[in-house]
Design a protein around this motif. Structure first.
Motif, mmCIF file in Angstrom:
data_model
loop_
_atom_site.group_PDB
_atom_site.id
_atom_site.type_symbol
_atom_site.label_atom_id
_atom_site.label_comp_id
_atom_site.label_asym_id
_atom_site.label_seq_id
_atom_site.Cartn_x
_atom_site.Cartn_y
_atom_site.Cartn_z
ATOM 1 N N LYS A 35 7.785 -10.117 14.980
ATOM 2 C CA LYS A 35 9.098 -9.549 14.208
ATOM 3 C C LYS A 35 9.558 -10.463 13.231
ATOM 4 O O LYS A 35 9.490 -11.530 13.533
ATOM 5 N N ARG A 88 8.105 -5.287 12.340
ATOM 6 C CA ARG A 88 8.684 -4.630 13.462
ATOM 7 C C ARG A 88 7.779 -4.630 14.643
ATOM 8 O O ARG A 88 7.385 -3.467 15.121
ATOM 9 N N THR A 98 13.111 -10.615 10.745
ATOM 10 C CA THR A 98 14.432 -9.891 10.205
ATOM 11 C C THR A 98 15.045 -10.715 9.435
ATOM 12 O O THR A 98 15.345 -11.841 9.652
ATOM 13 N N GLU A 114 2.936 -0.058 6.976
ATOM 14 C CA GLU A 114 4.084 0.585 6.416
ATOM 15 C C GLU A 114 5.315 0.269 6.978
ATOM 16 O O GLU A 114 5.428 0.322 8.394
ATOM 17 N N ASP A 115 6.277 0.260 6.318
ATOM 18 C CA ASP A 115 7.669 -0.261 6.961
ATOM 19 C C ASP A 115 7.595 -1.224 8.098
ATOM 20 O O ASP A 115 8.179 -1.161 9.177
ATOM 21 N N GLY A 116 6.899 -2.273 7.915
ATOM 22 C CA GLY A 116 6.797 -3.432 8.962
ATOM 23 C C GLY A 116 5.881 -3.167 9.962
ATOM 24 O O GLY A 116 5.935 -3.993 11.098
ATOM 25 N N VAL A 151 17.603 -6.435 7.257
ATOM 26 C CA VAL A 151 16.087 -5.962 7.124
ATOM 27 C C VAL A 151 15.093 -6.313 7.800
ATOM 28 O O VAL A 151 15.025 -7.446 8.297
ATOM 29 N N GLU A 152 14.325 -5.356 8.582
ATOM 30 C CA GLU A 152 13.484 -5.603 9.640
ATOM 31 C C GLU A 152 12.293 -5.511 8.573
ATOM 32 O O GLU A 152 11.773 -4.731 8.485
ATOM 33 N N ALA A 153 11.696 -6.607 8.347
ATOM 34 C CA ALA A 153 10.557 -6.910 7.518
ATOM 35 C C ALA A 153 9.224 -6.618 8.193
ATOM 36 O O ALA A 153 8.198 -5.954 7.968
ATOM 37 N N GLY A 212 6.888 -3.945 -0.617
ATOM 38 C CA GLY A 212 8.214 -3.675 0.380
ATOM 39 C C GLY A 212 7.688 -3.097 1.826
ATOM 40 O O GLY A 212 8.332 -2.843 2.759
ATOM 41 N N SER A 213 6.218 -2.999 2.114
ATOM 42 C CA SER A 213 5.847 -2.595 3.301
ATOM 43 C C SER A 213 5.555 -3.726 4.427
ATOM 44 O O SER A 213 5.813 -3.333 5.705
ATOM 45 N N GLY A 214 5.636 -4.934 3.910
ATOM 46 C CA GLY A 214 5.964 -6.013 5.016
ATOM 47 C C GLY A 214 4.345 -6.798 4.930
ATOM 48 O O GLY A 214 4.444 -7.820 5.740
#
Length: 222
Positions: free
Chosen positions: A10, A24, A12, A215-217, A20-22, A43-45
């Protein structure tokens, strides 16, 4: 045999409304000799993940284990040494030293470590990547594709546990992109070299042995 593993990774940035949780909770395993691509949009991480895998940034929580070592259990100086010996990097911007020749750039990380290059291995890498005629040239005298070949050779020369490639074809035209991707695949197979590459391009990602999507971390495929 696994060479790289992440456990509930993780990252953050910020706090409160700016939090922002880069990453997760990323769980990932890469086997020795595997060529893995991680694909994701801006921006997906994916860049954050690569920085964690390379020990360039510390996670908020979780582990990165490379060659049996939990890298974030190391102090900063120990981590720097581990990174130099065990992790090779290939960046979009090449990051060659302009005042050094091609050969000097290739062996630089080894000499920084106070070691002597394995000349047989270095020569084989140079020949495989088609650089034998360019060893005395300077980066400014090379095309973008040739500079990226030098960067790949530099990453391979110390025989690291893993090579991390950050959008390695991002600054190259389509023809040179195909050439460089072909060379990455060849070197992965020829030297049994583990490579993890991030890209936003699905077509490039498919050239690896295995592709996962972030996607989205979080890993959503693979």
């Amino acid at each position: 045999m696994e060479i790289l593993k992440t456990e509930n990774l993780k990252k953050t940035y910020g706090s409160g409304e700016a939090k922002v949780e880069a990453l997760r909770g990323v769980n990932l395993t890469v086997n020795k000799g595997e060529f893995l691509s991680i694909v994701g949009t801006s921006g997906s991480g994916k860049s954050t993940l690569l920085h964690m895998l390379g020990g360039l940034d510390r996670p908020t929580d979780g582990k990165v284990i490379i060659d049996g070592k939990d890298i974030f259990s190391l102090k900063d100086e120990e981590l720097t040494i581990f990174r130099r010996r065990k992790i090779g990097f290939v960046f979009q911007a090449f990051n060659l030293v302009p005042v050094m020749s091609v050969y000097e750039n290739i062996v630089l990380p080894i000499e920084l470590d106070g070691e002597k290059p394995n000349q047989e291995l270095v020569n084989e890498i140079i020949n495989t990547l088609g650089l034998s005629e360019k060893l005395k040239a300077y980066p400014s005298q090379l095309s973008g594709g040739q500079q990226q070949r030098v960067a790949i050779a530099r990453a391979l020369a110390s025989a690291p546990a893993i090579i991390l490639a950050d959008e390695p074809t991002g600054n190259l035209d389509s023809k040179t992109t195909q050439d460089v991707m072909g060379l990455l695949k060849v070197t992965s197979q020829k030297f049994a070299q583990t490579i993890v590459m991030i890209t936003h391009n699905d077509e490039i990602a498919q050239l690896a042995d295995r592709s996962i999507r972030i996607e989205d971390g979080m890993i959503v495929r693979g």
